[in-house]
Scaffold this motif. Structure first.
Motif, PDB file in Angstrom:
ATOM      1  N   SER A 200     -11.514  -2.679  -1.026  1.00 22.68           N
ATOM      2  CA  SER A 200     -11.432  -2.587   0.434  1.00 22.68           C
ATOM      3  C   SER A 200     -11.878  -1.203   0.926  1.00 22.68           C
ATOM      4  N   ALA A 201     -11.602  -0.158   0.142  1.00 26.35           N
ATOM      5  CA  ALA A 201     -12.058   1.183   0.528  1.00 26.35           C
ATOM      6  C   ALA A 201     -13.584   1.252   0.498  1.00 26.35           C
TER       7      ALA A 201
ATOM      8  N   PRO B 153      -6.145  -0.013   4.369  1.00 23.98           N
ATOM      9  CA  PRO B 153      -7.393  -0.065   5.145  1.00 23.98           C
ATOM     10  C   PRO B 153      -7.248  -1.096   6.267  1.00 23.98           C
ATOM     11  N   ALA B 154      -7.759  -0.773   7.443  1.00 23.16           N
ATOM     12  CA  ALA B 154      -7.574  -1.631   8.620  1.00 23.16           C
ATOM     13  C   ALA B 154      -8.043  -3.064   8.351  1.00 23.16           C
TER      14      ALA B 154
ATOM     15  N   ARG C 147       1.965   2.269  -3.344  1.00 24.22           N
ATOM     16  CA  ARG C 147       0.903   2.883  -4.151  1.00 24.22           C
ATOM     17  C   ARG C 147       0.470   4.230  -3.581  1.00 24.22           C
TER      18      ARG C 147
ATOM     19  N   TYR D 264       0.835  -1.205   0.000  1.00 23.61           N
ATOM     20  CA  TYR D 264       0.000   0.000   0.000  1.00 23.61           C
ATOM     21  C   TYR D 264       0.864   1.247   0.000  1.00 23.61           C
TER      22      TYR D 264
ATOM     23  N   ASN E  63      -7.585  -4.946   5.995  1.00 19.94           N
ATOM     24  CA  ASN E  63      -6.589  -5.820   5.378  1.00 19.94           C
ATOM     25  C   ASN E  63      -5.734  -6.581   6.392  1.00 19.94           C
TER      26      ASN E  63
ATOM     27  N   GLU F 277     -14.919  -0.581   3.532  1.00 15.57           N
ATOM     28  CA  GLU F 277     -14.815   0.214   4.762  1.00 15.57           C
ATOM     29  C   GLU F 277     -15.872   1.297   4.811  1.00 15.57           C
TER      30      GLU F 277
ATOM     31  N   ILE G 274      -1.113   4.729  -0.767  1.00 12.82           N
ATOM     32  CA  ILE G 274      -2.431   4.641  -0.115  1.00 12.82           C
ATOM     33  C   ILE G 274      -2.223   4.077   1.295  1.00 12.82           C
TER      34      ILE G 274
END
Lengths: 413, 413
Positions: free
Chosen positions: B190-191, A111-112, A106, A103, A114, B194, A108
């Protein structure tokens, strides 16, 4: 070794996603001589997944699953693994670090959600995933090999190619299979079968399959042998006889496509082509450019979907459109000639037709397609009458045009 | 009623054919509220087919097979039916007449091998096949329904739509399912997950799936209810909440595609578009013209695969190509502007990029794509960095360009 491929996901059983994954895996494993005997798909439902895993592990030596390894709630392959193999999930710090790093590259924030992907079964081997955060999981136990891969096609493909195939190759033993694919076009399945069965007697250790598709009928030879050389010899011998029997209808083998075969012929002759497409809307150009490096033989084309574009760009005369119409031999000729001059190419292909479902008439029914070909030597067109399905008609037109060019280049009558 | 779909054919298990049939059937049956619980594929091997049929008839109330009904030797579904259902094959004169008539209409003599297709199991119901010579076979016995269909996609689809769905609908009872699909693009799975899980609590009678593809992430709601109205209400209520949460990322529902949504927006405004494609080679034009009637909003385009075509056709300046290069923002701008003027359209989209696998550099890596948009109002371009896979990069570019146009038309920032 017999193999079962299990694809997991509600979207697969309900048909909202076409299962291309199992086809890719099937091909890759068949090529290294494994026998894919079963494919199963089940939804994201723990009980059904568990049942499918148990059936698979009973009837096959290798079971490969795809899907259900993502971070979201509907992904539950790992839960099924826990139940079937009785192994706990353990948190793998190093795996989490790699996901975070991905991530970061990239730009970004991870996200938690993951974090779940670093929870993996105890005592398993992991295959690194170059393109995503779900690692491949491999459990070898009691003479059975179980491999779980993510369902995202690009990730699954990389894992199969870089990790699973080398791993399975190292384990392989026993009987081998040799597969040869011969590709024909311009002849229907039953006529091809009659031509072949009237001339060739096929040994019972060999399976000959006829696989029709919009681009023609493939012949697929599967020969079984006691070792690689034995299987190879049987398959090659039948392939030789088939090549002789099938003659001009054969355009390629294995991964050859009409696009690649025509491309090679042009490159060898240092020639270029271009296209003028009406009803196919760009599909011929797209097919030609699926081949990496196609700029060596393809200049480009005009998508002359409207009559205006045929007139403005390709120099088709308005009179011609008014009298013969856009779907006509004269229009196909004018489009091909116009494109060849415009793009200064050795060959131009043109396609104009009625793809359907609407726009047909008594005189010009849906499925009527004219294909034009222009070269320095001559400009001509052929009439085709395909069926009623839009998608199918467009694909048939694309392949028929490429076959027309192949035969023109090779001087096949 | 639980359903198992069994697709038959060596080409399916070895992956030489992608199984699109079971996806089509899965979708069609899910839509009428049946629950597709299993899909299985087996090769053209009598024992394995028989085993799969027996497992299927045990665990599902409806078993549908595709494939193995052709006239050639490798097609042996009927032999498996004989063994499993203990029914003889009987020669059906009327079926043979129909097959002969079909060949007569096409002006071809019926190959003798097709006679096999009039040999059909005793006491079965037959579904007529509009496009081919293999009829559908239906056997209802001991509370189980078994249906065998040919594997040729066009034939199978017609049989499902015209025969099987009406037949099964008439038998259906019990719990129902309502499926709603919402289509998003421009946001990763994933975003999206969330965003949704932080705002919406989902009832346990509802399954929410995330289905990523090159054109975005679909949300698929499957709600179970005691009757149609009940399932409908649950699904619709969640859909409403999702629409609100997902906002601008939502471009459509169900069978909507970016192509069809953009097409509708243009037709409503009486506007037209055109394209200038480099690395996608015609794929954008092809995607737009998958929609029947797209000539109402699509004029055509230029496939400017070579630099020459960019200069000759689109008026891109040679200087610009020499300094900025073909894969650059200025080139995307010039291509879009050139195309819009050439084709006299309201909107032009341009795509230029490095699809891969070769042609990348440190400065311009594989996956770099510029997409240009030109309208009366303004001409601009966006830079995208996709991945390393050629096919994927081309698809992503096509959908990103359509999404750019959708947002421009709707004024979404």
């Amino acid at each position: 070794m017999d193999v079962e491929i299990i694809t997991i996901g509600d979207e697969v059983v309900t048909g909202h996603t076409v299962d291309t994954n199992s086809a890719f895996i099937g091909r890759a494993l068949t090529e290294i001589g494994l026998r894919v005997k079963y494919k199963t798909s089940v939804g994201d439902e723990l009980d059904t997944m568990e049942e499918a895993l148990r059936i698979g592990l009973k009837r096959a030596q290798v079971v490969i699953t795809t899907g259900g390894l993502g971070p979201t709630d509907d992904d539950m392959t790992k839960r099924a693994i826990v139940k079937v193999f009785k192994r706990n999930l353990i948190f793998h710090e190093d795996v989490l670090e790699e996901i975070k790093e991905r991530y970061r590259r990239r730009g970004i924030d991870m996200p938690a959600i993951n974090q779940n992907q670093a929870l993996l079964p105890q005592g398993a081997r992991f295959f690194p995933n170059k393109y995503g955060s779900a690692v491949g999981i491999c459990i070898a136990e009691e003479g059975r090999i179980f491999i779980a891969l993510p369902g995202v096609p690009m990730e699954m493909r990389q894992l199969i190619t870089d990790e699973v195939i080398p791993y399975l190759r190292s384990l392989k033993t026993g009987q081998t299979i040799k597969v040869i694919k011969l590709r024909t076009t311009g002849i229907i399945e039953s006529a091809l079968a009659e031509m072949i069965t009237s001339k060739i007697k096929i040994d019972s250790s060999i399976n000959l399959g006829y696989l029709p598709s919009p681009c023609g009928v493939d012949l697929r030879i599967i020969a079984t042998g006691s070792n690689d050389a034995d299987a190879e010899e049987r398959a090659t011998s039948l392939a030789g006889q088939l090549v002789e029997t099938v003659g001009k209808y054969l355009y390629g083998r294995e991964e050859d496509s009409l696009e690649s075969v025509v491309g090679k012929l042009l490159v060898e002759r240092n020639q270029k082509m271009c296209v003028a497409e009406s009803c196919t809307g760009g599909q011929l150009g797209m097919a030609i450019t699926t081949i990496p490096g196609s700029s060596a033989h393809f200049n480009g084309g005009v998508i002359s979907y409207s009559n205006d574009v045929k007139v403005w760009q390709l120099g088709v005369e308005e009179d011609l459109l008014a009298t013969a119409g856009a779907v006509s031999e004269p229009c196909a000729l004018a489009m091909a000639l116009g494109a060849r001059k415009l793009f200064r190419c050795d060959y131009a292909l043109s396609i104009t037709g009625i793809a359907g479902p609407d726009g047909g008439s008594e005189e010009k029914p849906v499925g009527l397609v004219y294909i034009g070909l222009s070269s320095e030597k001559r400009t001509f067109a052929r009439k085709f009458q395909f069926g009623s399905n839009r998608e199918f008609n467009r694909s048939r037109a694309v392949y028929a045009s490429l076959e027309l060019l192949r035969r023109e280049i090779l001087g096949i009558v």
